[in-house]
Design an enzyme around this catalytic site. Structure first.
Site, short mmCIF file in Angstrom:
data_model
loop_
_atom_site.label_atom_id
_atom_site.label_comp_id
_atom_site.label_asym_id
_atom_site.label_seq_id
_atom_site.Cartn_x
_atom_site.Cartn_y
_atom_site.Cartn_z
N ARG A 2 0.82 -1.21 0.00
CA ARG A 2 0.00 0.00 0.00
C ARG A 2 0.86 1.27 0.00
NH1 ARG A 2 -3.15 1.74 4.27
NH2 ARG A 2 -2.87 -0.22 5.38
N TYR A 42 -16.56 13.32 -18.40
CA TYR A 42 -16.98 11.93 -18.28
C TYR A 42 -18.13 11.85 -17.28
CZ TYR A 42 -16.79 7.09 -16.64
OH TYR A 42 -17.11 5.81 -16.25
N ASP A 54 -8.21 16.53 -17.83
CA ASP A 54 -8.36 15.11 -18.15
C ASP A 54 -7.87 14.92 -19.58
OD1 ASP A 54 -9.29 12.57 -18.91
OD2 ASP A 54 -10.98 12.67 -17.51
N LYS A 69 -7.94 3.20 -20.64
CA LYS A 69 -8.22 3.46 -22.05
C LYS A 69 -6.94 3.32 -22.89
CE LYS A 69 -12.36 4.51 -20.45
NZ LYS A 69 -12.26 4.65 -19.00
#
Length: 408
Positions: free
Chosen positions: A77, A131, A196, A221
């Protein structure tokens, strides 16, 4: 390794390199001197250490500023060597000091909002369209944020003392609207602009060079590029990266090492994939723009592999009729995908807001892949024919109903 070969390695690592070269070599520069060609996948969740005092000091240092702990890894982590390679590579491609990867694009955006909220800066200025899930996250105030939606010209007036972020997407999802990032960065003043860059990728646009301070990617993507990995990443300066790492550690939105490996592999072909798909997309845009069954085509000036178009007929019939093209959410894969944003990616946005952002009922979004352009066009042509036929049938049915009503 002798001193001459060490010097050659260091020179190759630090000399400015073209994007295509960085895509292949960034994050892998140390492999050859380790006797490796492909980067290793480190799946460990924890790492042994016999120096507990030293571990305590390193953890204290991380708690102070979120810097990557020096020395061997401590716990998954806190960081992972395979994921760190991807982060290094993406930062090189975007031209930033650092990058921090997360389990998804939404986890990455959430971490940015939490960083600013932790500083008492909960207000966000945003420009639609975004989005759909980004829009919903802001509108619903799920992380305690407050959003002011503006058009690009209204950004400066919307900024308040408690504004922590200005959020934009260019080209935008799904309309492909483009924004002047340089002008927006100027309008933000001291407030960081988050751009973005999922649709453009660093192949077509590097927002930091235009004044943005934060660059967001849904790495699911184009960065991954093969439809087999989910991830998000923020490229930024090291100070903000440290804060993001602390949020990631506290919330657990870590990226799996195998995903980090797949993303690093995907980056190596990113320029080739984006440029090849963009050539095909531009030709499809030309054919769609000349087709009477298509009402309007949206395509950004910077190019790219994303297309949006509005049909005269029923868009759902187009979705149902494709055979080679895959009717699916997401984008950026090697195969071509098509979807109806008002039904899927932007369904979560209120209808009035959706329409106001240009996401109409007849809009289709297509992510162009690496197939042959004539094969793609043959599939689209047939699917559009089905749509036109359905529109004619609907029109005839409506005329018959009107005739029957008049007769009564």
């Amino acid at each position: 390794m002798n001193s001459a070969s060490t010097h050659a390695y260091d020179h190759a690592r630090t000399t400015p390199r073209a994007l295509a070269t960085e895509a292949v070599h960034a994050g892998r520069d140390d492999l050859a001197r380790q006797g490796l060609h492909a980067p290793p996948i480190d799946l460990s969740t924890t790492y042994p250490s016999y120096d507990s005092r030293g571990e305590a000091a390193r953890i204290d240092a991380f708690a102070t500023d979120g810097a990557q702990p020096e020395g061997p890894p401590i716990y998954g982590r806190l960081g992972n060597p395979t994921v760190a390679r991807f982060e290094t590579a993406l930062a090189r491609l975007e031209g930033t000091e650092s990058a921090v990867a997360f389990a998804s694009g939404m986890a990455a955006l959430s971490a940015v909002l939490l960083v600013r909220a932790s500083m008492g800066l909960r207000h966000v200025v945003a420009v639609r369209p975004l989005y759909g899930c980004s829009d919903h996250l802001l509108t619903a105030g799920l992380l305690g944020s407050e959003v002011t939606w503006v058009d690009p010209a209204g950004v400066a007036d919307a900024v308040r003392p408690d504004t922590g972020l200005v959020l934009v997407e260019s080209p935008a999802n799904p309309t492909l609207a483009e924004l002047d990032l340089r002008a927006l960065a100027h309008a933000c003043g001291s407030v960081p602009l988050l751009a973005d860059n999922t649709f453009a990728t660093p192949v077509l646009q590097r927002p930091v060079e235009l004044g943005a301070r934060l660059v967001l990617h849904s790495a699911t993507k184009y960065l991954g590029g093969h439809g087999d990995v989910m991830a998000g990443v923020v490229a930024c300066d090291e100070d903000f990266a440290g804060r993001l790492r602390q949020i990631r550690f506290a919330t657990g939105g870590v990226l799996h090492p195998l995903a980090g490996y797949l993303l690093l592999r995907g980056l190596s072909t990113l320029p080739v994939r984006v440029r090849a798909a963009s050539v095909t997309a531009a030709e499809l845009v030309r054919r769609l723009a000349a087709d009477p069954r298509v009402a309007r085509v949206h395509y950004p000036r910077i190019g790219g592999a994303m297309i949006a178009f509005e049909v005269h007929g029923d868009p759902h019939e187009v979705i149902a009729a494709v055979r080679l093209i895959t009717p699916a959410v997401s984008l950026g894969s090697v195969d071509t995908l098509i979807q109806h944003p008002a039904s899927i990616s932007h369904r979560i946005v209120e209808e009035t807001d959706r329409r106001g952002a240009g996401v109409g009922e007849r809009l289709l979004r297509m992510s162009v892949g690496l197939e042959d352009v004539d094969d793609l066009w043959a599939d689209l042509d047939e699917a559009l024919g089905e749509s036109a036929g359905a529109a004619r049938r609907d029109g005839a049915d409506a005329a018959r109903r009107e005739g029957a009503g008049a007769a009564r």
